[in-house]
Design a protein around this motif. Structure first.
Motif, PDB file in Angstrom:
ATOM      1  N   LYS A 146     -18.762 -40.803 -11.440  1.00 38.76           N
ATOM      2  CA  LYS A 146     -18.733 -40.158 -10.121  1.00 38.76           C
ATOM      3  C   LYS A 146     -17.747 -38.983 -10.111  1.00 38.76           C
ATOM      4  CE  LYS A 146     -20.797 -43.969  -7.802  1.00 38.76           C
ATOM      5  NZ  LYS A 146     -21.013 -44.867  -6.713  1.00 38.76           N
ATOM      6  N   GLU A 147     -16.592 -39.172 -10.770  1.00 38.17           N
ATOM      7  CA  GLU A 147     -15.605 -38.081 -10.858  1.00 38.17           C
ATOM      8  C   GLU A 147     -16.166 -36.898 -11.633  1.00 38.17           C
ATOM      9  OE1 GLU A 147     -11.455 -38.912 -10.907  1.00 38.17           O
ATOM     10  OE2 GLU A 147     -12.416 -39.244  -8.948  1.00 38.17           O
ATOM     11  N   LEU A 148     -16.760 -37.197 -12.781  1.00 35.38           N
ATOM     12  CA  LEU A 148     -17.267 -36.133 -13.643  1.00 35.38           C
ATOM     13  C   LEU A 148     -18.442 -35.410 -12.987  1.00 35.38           C
ATOM     14  CD1 LEU A 148     -17.004 -37.889 -17.117  1.00 35.38           C
ATOM     15  CD2 LEU A 148     -15.766 -35.835 -16.430  1.00 35.38           C
ATOM     16  N   GLU A 149     -19.307 -36.150 -12.287  1.00 33.23           N
ATOM     17  CA  GLU A 149     -20.427 -35.486 -11.604  1.00 33.23           C
ATOM     18  C   GLU A 149     -19.882 -34.542 -10.528  1.00 33.23           C
ATOM     19  OE1 GLU A 149     -24.064 -37.451 -10.716  1.00 33.23           O
ATOM     20  OE2 GLU A 149     -24.388 -37.743 -12.854  1.00 33.23           O
ATOM     21  N   HIS A 150     -18.775 -34.911  -9.958  1.00 31.14           N
ATOM     22  CA  HIS A 150     -18.142 -34.044  -8.978  1.00 31.14           C
ATOM     23  C   HIS A 150     -17.666 -32.747  -9.643  1.00 31.14           C
ATOM     24  CE1 HIS A 150     -16.182 -33.094  -5.234  1.00 31.14           C
ATOM     25  NE2 HIS A 150     -15.037 -32.866  -5.868  1.00 31.14           N
ATOM     26  N   GLU A 151     -17.236 -32.847 -10.909  1.00 29.91           N
ATOM     27  CA  GLU A 151     -16.796 -31.661 -11.672  1.00 29.91           C
ATOM     28  C   GLU A 151     -17.959 -30.797 -12.142  1.00 29.91           C
ATOM     29  OE1 GLU A 151     -14.309 -32.201 -15.168  1.00 29.91           O
ATOM     30  OE2 GLU A 151     -13.250 -33.798 -14.119  1.00 29.91           O
ATOM     31  N   GLY A 152     -19.184 -31.347 -12.112  1.00 30.88           N
ATOM     32  CA  GLY A 152     -20.329 -30.550 -12.546  1.00 30.88           C
ATOM     33  C   GLY A 152     -21.151 -31.202 -13.647  1.00 30.88           C
ATOM     34  N   PHE A 153     -20.689 -32.339 -14.186  1.00 29.69           N
ATOM     35  CA  PHE A 153     -21.501 -33.052 -15.181  1.00 29.69           C
ATOM     36  C   PHE A 153     -22.723 -33.647 -14.481  1.00 29.69           C
ATOM     37  CE2 PHE A 153     -17.609 -32.718 -17.414  1.00 29.69           C
ATOM     38  CZ  PHE A 153     -17.802 -33.057 -18.746  1.00 29.69           C
ATOM     39  N   SER A 154     -23.767 -33.912 -15.254  1.00 31.78           N
ATOM     40  CA  SER A 154     -24.898 -34.654 -14.710  1.00 31.78           C
ATOM     41  C   SER A 154     -25.387 -35.582 -15.807  1.00 31.78           C
ATOM     42  CB  SER A 154     -26.013 -33.702 -14.294  1.00 31.78           C
ATOM     43  OG  SER A 154     -27.163 -34.450 -14.014  1.00 31.78           O
ATOM     44  N   PHE A 155     -25.454 -36.873 -15.504  1.00 28.82           N
ATOM     45  CA  PHE A 155     -25.715 -37.845 -16.573  1.00 28.82           C
ATOM     46  C   PHE A 155     -27.144 -38.354 -16.599  1.00 28.82           C
ATOM     47  CE2 PHE A 155     -21.169 -37.799 -16.085  1.00 28.82           C
ATOM     48  CZ  PHE A 155     -20.762 -37.744 -17.406  1.00 28.82           C
ATOM     49  N   GLU A 156     -28.004 -37.842 -15.692  1.00 31.40           N
ATOM     50  CA  GLU A 156     -29.359 -38.402 -15.619  1.00 31.40           C
ATOM     51  C   GLU A 156     -30.088 -38.278 -16.931  1.00 31.40           C
ATOM     52  OE1 GLU A 156     -31.729 -37.204 -12.343  1.00 31.40           O
ATOM     53  OE2 GLU A 156     -30.064 -37.468 -10.948  1.00 31.40           O
ATOM     54  N   ALA A 157     -29.969 -37.107 -17.574  1.00 34.30           N
ATOM     55  CA  ALA A 157     -30.666 -36.913 -18.842  1.00 34.30           C
ATOM     56  C   ALA A 157     -29.757 -37.256 -20.022  1.00 34.30           C
ATOM     57  CB  ALA A 157     -31.144 -35.467 -18.953  1.00 34.30           C
ATOM     58  N   ALA A 158     -28.440 -37.209 -19.796  1.00 33.61           N
ATOM     59  CA  ALA A 158     -27.503 -37.362 -20.916  1.00 33.61           C
ATOM     60  C   ALA A 158     -27.181 -38.832 -21.158  1.00 33.61           C
ATOM     61  CB  ALA A 158     -26.242 -36.560 -20.628  1.00 33.61           C
ATOM     62  N   VAL A 159     -28.204 -39.555 -21.583  1.00 33.77           N
ATOM     63  CA  VAL A 159     -28.070 -40.998 -21.790  1.00 33.77           C
ATOM     64  C   VAL A 159     -27.012 -41.299 -22.850  1.00 33.77           C
ATOM     65  CG1 VAL A 159     -29.346 -43.060 -22.520  1.00 33.77           C
ATOM     66  CG2 VAL A 159     -30.441 -41.358 -21.064  1.00 33.77           C
TER      67      VAL A 159
END
Ligand SMILES: [Zn+2]
Length: 537
Positions: A362-375
């Motif tokens: 959640k923290e990293l997605e706030h920074e701009g990461f997106s994990f949906e594809a980055a399994v």
């Protein structure tokens, strides 16, 4: 329930799609694959129309097909001519296929306005051509072009065209929805009406212009068609043809028809992706049955439910079509998505572990990461959270130089310093760009200790600029796909600096490769052995 006969026209109608061009070898490879899948007829091309198709038919004789019959496609003879002098029909005979498909007009408007022939002459063209091909020992499919529009305009004449083909001895009468605008109930009513007038076996061929090609094909089967024509992935002219990757499982799993064997049906997803690859088109992830997202669960509530009862949010068992269930991990996830992924990839994770990783995500997605594809990035986080985790290497520092010098062009050079166990290694490499140079330098530094990295290939590199209103100060998200011949994986990095974002994704990718080779992510199904563990992620 009746056996339904599949007629694939990916190689002919499918290639009418704007951005598809298949070589003769592509077509030969696709033919073998369609045969393995259990397609009954493979329409391979129009031998009278171009030299590439003619070449295919020359070579097709060498294919040892187990199941399928190859068909050559062409039109009925020219008006006021003779079959034995007709170039098109002669090319069809030379193609040497056991089956030919003859297309003829069934709409009076087309006969008079486009063909410029009399209605009577058109009937003679159909009957003569079919009769001629039957005398040449061919099985004949008669494609009644624009049948549904023709039937709407002049039902009596449309039926006469079918009767002419039947009088010539056609083996199948195919009702074509050429303009693709019909709706399922119209199709069903027309097929029923035809069924009561002719006794020959009927087939259906539809295009998807009303978005109803699959529904129209199923409606036609309900009304009595026993052959279904379509293409893999619905490729075809304009918006495409009826999509066999939906029609086949619908017929077999929902309507109870026998179409292909259970094992063949379980290779449907692989077939769809193979055809996309040969056609050089990105697979559609959101395609029913075969898309990567067809059985993906993102909402935390959905995943929690699926963990309790696997059928709670999916319409079939994905293994039946060779697909797999996935839990998408993102800031919207509940802990269940992570528990699912950890179990699916053979990782042990306690309640506290998954709680911590979820917080990190959640923290990293706030920074701009997106994990949906980055399994793979999520797998790494789940692995790193263990107390006894020791990284296989540690970055000390890196440097990248990009130079544009007169007469020498653009040059990028990277230097990487890493610690592996107690040893410090310094390596430099040149590349065609800064990220390429960085990847090569890092691999060079690691490959002596981790020889499995030698097979690593960069498959894709995607860059996305977030909050672009900040211009060059915006955050950059980078997704990197690697493969090593057996696995593919994706990692993510994000930073206001594109090199830093790329570095994060790159170093994760290398670490993932090292750990994967050591068997860390060997996958075990979270539910049972029925979920295919080798499927592409
Ligand atoms: Zn068509």
């Amino acid at each position: 329930m009746a056996q339904i006969i599949l007629y694939d026209t990916t190689l002919r109608d499918g290639t009418q799609r704007e951005d598809i061009s298949l070589s003769c070898d592509d077509k030969l490879n696709l033919t073998r694959r369609l045969d393995q899948f259990g397609i009954h007829y493979i329409e391979a091309g129009w031998p009278g129309s171009n030299p590439k198709d003619a070449e295919f038919f020359c070579k097709a004789g060498e294919l040892e097909l187990k199941h399928a019959r190859i068909t050559a496609f062409g039109s009925t003879r020219h008006k006021n001519g003779r079959c034995q002098d007709d170039r098109n029909l002669q090319a069809l005979i030379q193609a040497g296929t056991p089956t030919v498909t003859l297309v003829g007009k069934s709409w009076d408007f087309h006969v008079e306005k486009v063909l410029d022939a009399t209605l009577k002459e058109n009937l003679a063209m159909i009957q003569d051509s079919v009769d001629y091909m039957k005398n040449q020992g061919r099985e004949v499919m008669f494609d009644a072009e624009h049948f549904f529009d023709g039937y709407r305009a002049n039902p009596e004449y449309a039926l006469k065209t079918l009767q002419a083909a039947a009088a010539g001895g056609a083996d199948f009468l195919i009702l074509c929805e050429t303009n693709g605008g019909a709706l399922p109930w119209e199709v069903e009513a027309v097929v029923q009406a035809v069924r009561s007038e002719v006794t020959e076996r009927l087939g259906i061929h539809v295009h998807n212009d009303s978005g109803c090609a699959v529904a129209n094909s199923l409606a036609a089967v309900r009304a009595g068609c026993i052959q279904v024509q379509g293409t893999i992935n619905g490729y075809g002219e304009r918006v495409g043809n009826a999509d066999l990757t939906s029609i086949v499982p619908d017929l077999q799993l929902k309507m109870g028809h026998q179409v292909v064997s259970t094992e063949q049906l379980a290779s449907l997803t692989a077939l769809s992706r193979y055809v996309a690859e040969v056609a050089n088109l990105a697979p559609d992830n959101h395609k029913p049955f075969v898309g990567q997202s067809a059985f993906s669960h993102k909402g935390g509530i959905h995943v929690a439910a699926v963990l309790k009862a696997v059928d709670s949010y999916q319409h079939i068992d994905p293994a039946l079509v060779g697909n797999e269930m996935r839990a998408v991990v993102s800031e919207l996830s509940g802990r269940g998505n992570l528990v699912y992924q950890a179990r699916a990839h053979g990782l042990e994770a306690s309640r506290e572990d998954t709680q911590r990783v979820l917080h990190q995500i959640k923290e990293l997605e706030h920074e701009g990461f997106s994990f949906e594809a980055a399994v793979a990035s999520v797998d790494l986080m789940l692995y790193r959270v263990h107390k006894d985790y020791r990284p296989p290497f540690k970055l000390i520092d890196f440097m990248v130089v990009t130079e544009q010098r007169q007469g020498r062009g653009l040059l990028a050079e990277a230097t990487v310093k890493v610690r592996i166990k107690d040893e410090v290694k310094l390596m430099a490499a040149e590349g065609n760009g800064p990220v390429n140079a960085l990847a090569l330098a890092l691999r060079k530094a690691l490959v002596d200790d981790y020889p499995e990295l030698a097979n690593l290939r960069l498959a894709d590199y995607k860059v996305r600029i977030l909050n672009s209103e900040k211009g060059t100060a915006a955050t950059t998200r980078v997704l990197i796909d690697f493969h090593d011949g057996t696995r593919n994986w994706t990692t993510v990095g994000a930073s206001p600096n594109i090199i830093d974002a790329s570095w994060r994704a790159l170093s994760d990718s290398m670490e993932y490769a090292i750990l994967a080779a050591a068997g860390v992510f060997d996958r075990v199904s979270p539910h049972s052995a029925t979920v295919e563990s080798s499927a592409v992620r």
